[in-house]
Scaffold this motif. Structure first.
Motif, mmCIF file in Angstrom:
data_model
loop_
_atom_site.group_PDB
_atom_site.id
_atom_site.type_symbol
_atom_site.label_atom_id
_atom_site.label_comp_id
_atom_site.label_asym_id
_atom_site.label_seq_id
_atom_site.Cartn_x
_atom_site.Cartn_y
_atom_site.Cartn_z
ATOM 1 N N ARG A 109 -68.550 20.923 -8.894
ATOM 2 C CA ARG A 109 -69.301 21.070 -10.148
ATOM 3 C C ARG A 109 -70.738 21.456 -9.831
ATOM 4 N NH1 ARG A 109 -68.644 19.669 -15.437
ATOM 5 N NH2 ARG A 109 -66.924 18.222 -15.048
ATOM 6 N N ASN A 135 -73.604 23.153 -15.299
ATOM 7 C CA ASN A 135 -72.695 22.025 -15.492
ATOM 8 C C ASN A 135 -71.222 22.414 -15.394
ATOM 9 O OD1 ASN A 135 -72.487 19.169 -15.951
ATOM 10 N ND2 ASN A 135 -71.735 19.601 -18.010
ATOM 11 N N LEU A 185 -67.469 23.286 -13.722
ATOM 12 C CA LEU A 185 -66.547 23.149 -12.606
ATOM 13 C C LEU A 185 -66.203 24.540 -12.102
ATOM 14 C CD1 LEU A 185 -64.138 20.457 -14.064
ATOM 15 C CD2 LEU A 185 -65.627 20.151 -12.081
#
Length: 331
Positions: A243, A248, A250
């Protein structure tokens, strides 16, 4: 120095749209992007393959062109109307920026240009339409990429690149800077309302670091990694899953048979309201790159796809990133 967005730009950019790559084995690259990444093949010719994400109604977001060398040919943006292409021509002529009108299959009026740091680009106002596949769940493959989202370009001069693109209406959502200053080491800029359409990071450039597709969820990333391993591309997982602090998201990065880099990621937050301000990250803060997980490898930091005919320039700013090899004590 932080840039100022021009809210009355000479023409209207709407989103990151498409990327063209030169590949040395067209069939092998087609198979990689279809089977390992999960893109839809829209059309094939003797010398090109056109692909798109499952949500996309535009004819293509990735064009693979047969070539003797692996190169990043162009990254593309959409503009709102044909009139915006004409306005871009006028603007580039007024500032002395090299540009040319071209005919491209399945695209409307198209203008190619180089930005002030040598990035090869094109804008177009329209594309042929094809059926969306977003509810053809029986056809979802590997990471099930939905749509092209952004590009990251390595540049020797982040400030000049950022000033140019904010002058064309992009807003900076996040940035990295030398500790305690606003000396730009990386800038994340957007026009479509999430955190970035175009990223510039400091390094030997100009080079295309990666282009990125959104995926439905975290399980799609893991399934893409499993499929890559099953099809013999496990060693080409370049980074992740992990991440990012910035955006923010993944993420999972893969390298294709010519070592072009593609990212699959779970999209990012909205950045729409004009009173919102960019998030600042110290360049020394490792959480900007990975909120959790291992650092990136040397090849992730230092390898990227060159644009044809462009010499590489030494970066104006110098730093040594903390790599996975150093973290593990590998020399």
């Amino acid at each position: 120095m932080l840039p100022t967005t021009n809210f009355d730009p000479p023409f209207t950019l709407t989103r990151a749209s498409h990327v063209s790559l030169s590949v040395t084995d067209l069939a092998a690259s087609r198979d990689f992007y279809r089977d390992v990444v999960g893109l839809v093949v829209t059309e094939e010719t003797d010398d090109a393959v056109y692909l798109r994400g499952l949500e996309e109604a535009a004819h293509h977001s990735l064009v693979l062109e047969r070539g003797d060398e692996a190169k990043a040919l162009r990254v593309g943006f959409r503009v709102r109307t044909d009139a915006d292409v004409v306005a871009a021509e006028r603007h580039f002529a007024s500032i002395g920026l090299e540009h040319r009108r071209v005919e491209k299959p399945h695209q409307g009026p198209t203008l190619q240009f180089r930005d002030p740091v040598g990035t090869h680009l094109e804008i177009t106002s329209s594309m042929d339409l094809v059926p969306r596949k977003m509810q053809n769940f029986d056809e979802f493959v590997s990471g099930s990429p939905q749509r092209l989202d952004h590009y990251q370009v390595v540049t020797y001069d982040v400030q000049t690149a950022t000033d140019f693109w904010t002058g064309l209406g992009m807003r900076m959502s996040e940035y990295t800077a030398k500790d305690g200053t606003d000396e730009l080491w990386g800038s994340w800029m957007e026009v479509k309302g999430n955190t970035h359409d175009l990223v510039f990071t400091n390094g030997h450039g100009p080079r295309l670091h990666h282009f990125a597709y959104t995926v439905p969820d975290a399980s799609s990333l893991l399934h893409a990694a499993d499929v890559a391993g099953a099809l013999g591309f496990g060693q080409e997982i370049d980074r992740g899953p992990g991440r990012h602090g910035i955006s923010n998201a993944l993420f999972l990065y893969l390298r294709d048979p010519d070592q072009h880099r593609v990212e699959l990621f779970t999209t990012h937050y909205q950045f729409i309201d004009l009173e919102d301000v960019p998030i600042r990250w110290d360049v020394s803060n490792p959480q900007r790159a990975q909120l959790w997980g291992m650092p990136a490898s040397r090849r992730w930091f230092f390898e990227a796809s060159e644009f044809p005919g462009e010499g590489l320039h030494e970066p104006l700013l110098h730093a040594t990133p903390a790599t996975l090899e150093e973290f593990l004590g590998v020399h």
